[in-house]
Motif scaffolding. Structure first.
Motif, PDB file in Angstrom:
ATOM      1  N   ILE A 151     -31.929  37.680  23.847  1.00  0.00           N
ATOM      2  CA  ILE A 151     -33.301  37.866  25.016  1.00  0.00           C
ATOM      3  C   ILE A 151     -32.925  38.553  26.276  1.00  0.00           C
ATOM      4  O   ILE A 151     -33.578  39.640  26.541  1.00  0.00           O
ATOM      5  N   PHE A 186     -43.345  34.862  22.705  1.00  0.00           N
ATOM      6  CA  PHE A 186     -42.462  33.314  23.437  1.00  0.00           C
ATOM      7  C   PHE A 186     -43.794  32.406  24.332  1.00  0.00           C
ATOM      8  O   PHE A 186     -44.260  31.791  24.562  1.00  0.00           O
ATOM      9  N   TRP A 198     -36.903  29.153  27.186  1.00  0.00           N
ATOM     10  CA  TRP A 198     -37.416  29.608  27.803  1.00  0.00           C
ATOM     11  C   TRP A 198     -38.287  29.159  25.915  1.00  0.00           C
ATOM     12  O   TRP A 198     -39.581  30.020  25.945  1.00  0.00           O
ATOM     13  N   ASN A 204     -41.956  27.849  30.926  1.00  0.00           N
ATOM     14  CA  ASN A 204     -40.903  28.361  30.266  1.00  0.00           C
ATOM     15  C   ASN A 204     -40.893  29.348  29.507  1.00  0.00           C
ATOM     16  O   ASN A 204     -40.624  30.372  29.670  1.00  0.00           O
ATOM     17  N   ARG A 207     -42.033  33.101  30.771  1.00  0.00           N
ATOM     18  CA  ARG A 207     -40.792  33.661  31.779  1.00  0.00           C
ATOM     19  C   ARG A 207     -39.480  34.816  31.410  1.00  0.00           C
ATOM     20  O   ARG A 207     -39.611  35.749  32.034  1.00  0.00           O
ATOM     21  N   ILE A 208     -40.033  35.657  29.924  1.00  0.00           N
ATOM     22  CA  ILE A 208     -39.767  36.441  29.358  1.00  0.00           C
ATOM     23  C   ILE A 208     -40.491  37.271  29.912  1.00  0.00           C
ATOM     24  O   ILE A 208     -40.009  38.742  30.479  1.00  0.00           O
TER      25      ILE A 208
END
Length: 366
Positions: A151, A186, A198, A204, A207-208
């Protein structure tokens, strides 16, 4: 002046109008390098009156390509191949954007006009795919779940690709978080079953996307707009809904994004979606209202009058079109004439012989 042909400012750039070309994969690259096809394909839309031309989903790493024929920006050679294409768009009066992407579990597939379907085997140019969780898209090979190091490397790859895009001259950057590709995977609980930071909550799972927006904003500085394309709904039970995406869009705005390109679906093969003229516009309107963020609408928008009405109704701030530009690369010029606009500067001087009779005919009709 119509709203459609009024300028729109985003950070330090001003787009000459609000009728834009959505990213459309051409499946015509070799080793990720764009070529003459991409040059002609993209430059023609600038000649046709587009305000912003966004290049197709362009992979930030080789394994992020949807197919072996997708474009990339993972090396300086890719940067250099994109530069003359960007210059050609600029020479015709439009701004140039690029959609940075990773296809996740939907990578390594045959291109649409191949006679084969599903995942490309490793022995025929395919590769192992990556995803938030080891859950395959129906009919595709099972992916490998990304670990924390993977990630972190992915976020860095988006940052590095953004740098190359800027060095190639692109005016606008877009993050692809839609259509069932990695960042959408995601976001959705249907494809993300992680139990670490994640996965789990919407915060969560988002988040990415937010970390990538922050990384690209840091690389781009304060002048360059960053867009994000979202699928507003998974169109499947238990999946993302527009109000979820509105929350994520608001967080992304706070993280440094500027406008949201609202599409839908693509995550699962069993989606149920009613398709018709302007079918995704209500999604854009909902996200604009709930998230209090600027949006662009897309989805079977085929005329200047239709596009203008979407803007007049307050459902979007700009219009992306796709297939209509393929049918008519001069869609922008046609839409302007249809709306009674007379932006002679929109027309290439080589085409003014076609513009002036149309203008005279419109005046006679009034």
């Amino acid at each position: 002046m119509s709203l459609l042909f009024s300028p729109l400012s985003l950070r330090d750039i001003t787009v000459r109008n609000r009728l834009w070309v959505a990213p459309m994969c051409q499946y015509s690259a070799e080793d990720g390098l764009p070529n003459d096809w991409h040059h002609v394909h993209l430059a023609q839309f600038a000649s046709g009156g587009a305000g912003l031309v966004v290049a197709e989903a362009t992979a930030v790493v080789p394994e992020g390509r949807i197919s072996p024929r997708d474009t990339g920006l993972w090396s300086d050679a890719h940067r250099d191949a994109w530069r003359p294409i960007v210059d050609a768009i600029h020479a015709r009066g439009a701004l140039a954007g690029v959609q940075l992407a990773h296809a996740g579990r939907k990578a390594s597939t045959w291109w649409p006009f191949s006679d084969r379907h599903g995942s490309v085997p490793a022995g025929e140019g395919g590769w192992t795919t990556l995803a938030p969780s080891a859950i395959a898209y129906e009919g595709y090979a099972e992916p490998v779940a990304l670990d924390r190091d993977g990630i972190a490397a992915l976020i860095e790859a988006f940052r590095a690709a953004a740098r190359r895009a800027l060095d190639a001259g692109f005016d606008v950057l877009e993050v692809h978080a839609a259509h069932g590709y990695l960042l959408h995977e995601f976001l959705s609980p249907l494809s993300n079953q992680r139990t670490d930071e994640w996965g789990g909550s919407l915060e969560n799972r988002a988040r990415i996307v937010l970390d990538i927006v922050r990384a690209m904003r840091a690389e781009a500085g304060e002048a360059v707009p960053v867009l994000v394309r979202f699928s507003a709904s998974d169109a499947a039970p238990g999946g993302l809904e527009p109000d979820d995406v509105a929350r994520v869009a608001r967080w992304a705005l706070d993280a440094g994004a500027d406008l949201f390109d609202i599409s839908s679906a693509g995550l699962v093969a069993h989606q149920q979606l009613s398709v018709g003229p302007g079918y995704q516009v209500p999604f854009a309107a909902r996200i604009r209202e709930v998230g209090e963020v600027p949006v662009a609408a897309v989805g079977i928008i085929t005329s200047g009058a239709q596009a203008e009405q979407i803007l007049q109704d307050g459902d979007a701030d700009a219009i992306f079109a796709a297939r209509e530009w393929l049918r008519d690369p001069h869609f922008g010029l046609r839409a302007a004439t249809e709306l009674g606009e007379d932006p002679e500067s929109l027309w290439p001087p080589q085409y003014l012989r076609a513009h002036r009779p149309a203008r005279q005919a419109a005046a006679a009709a009034r």
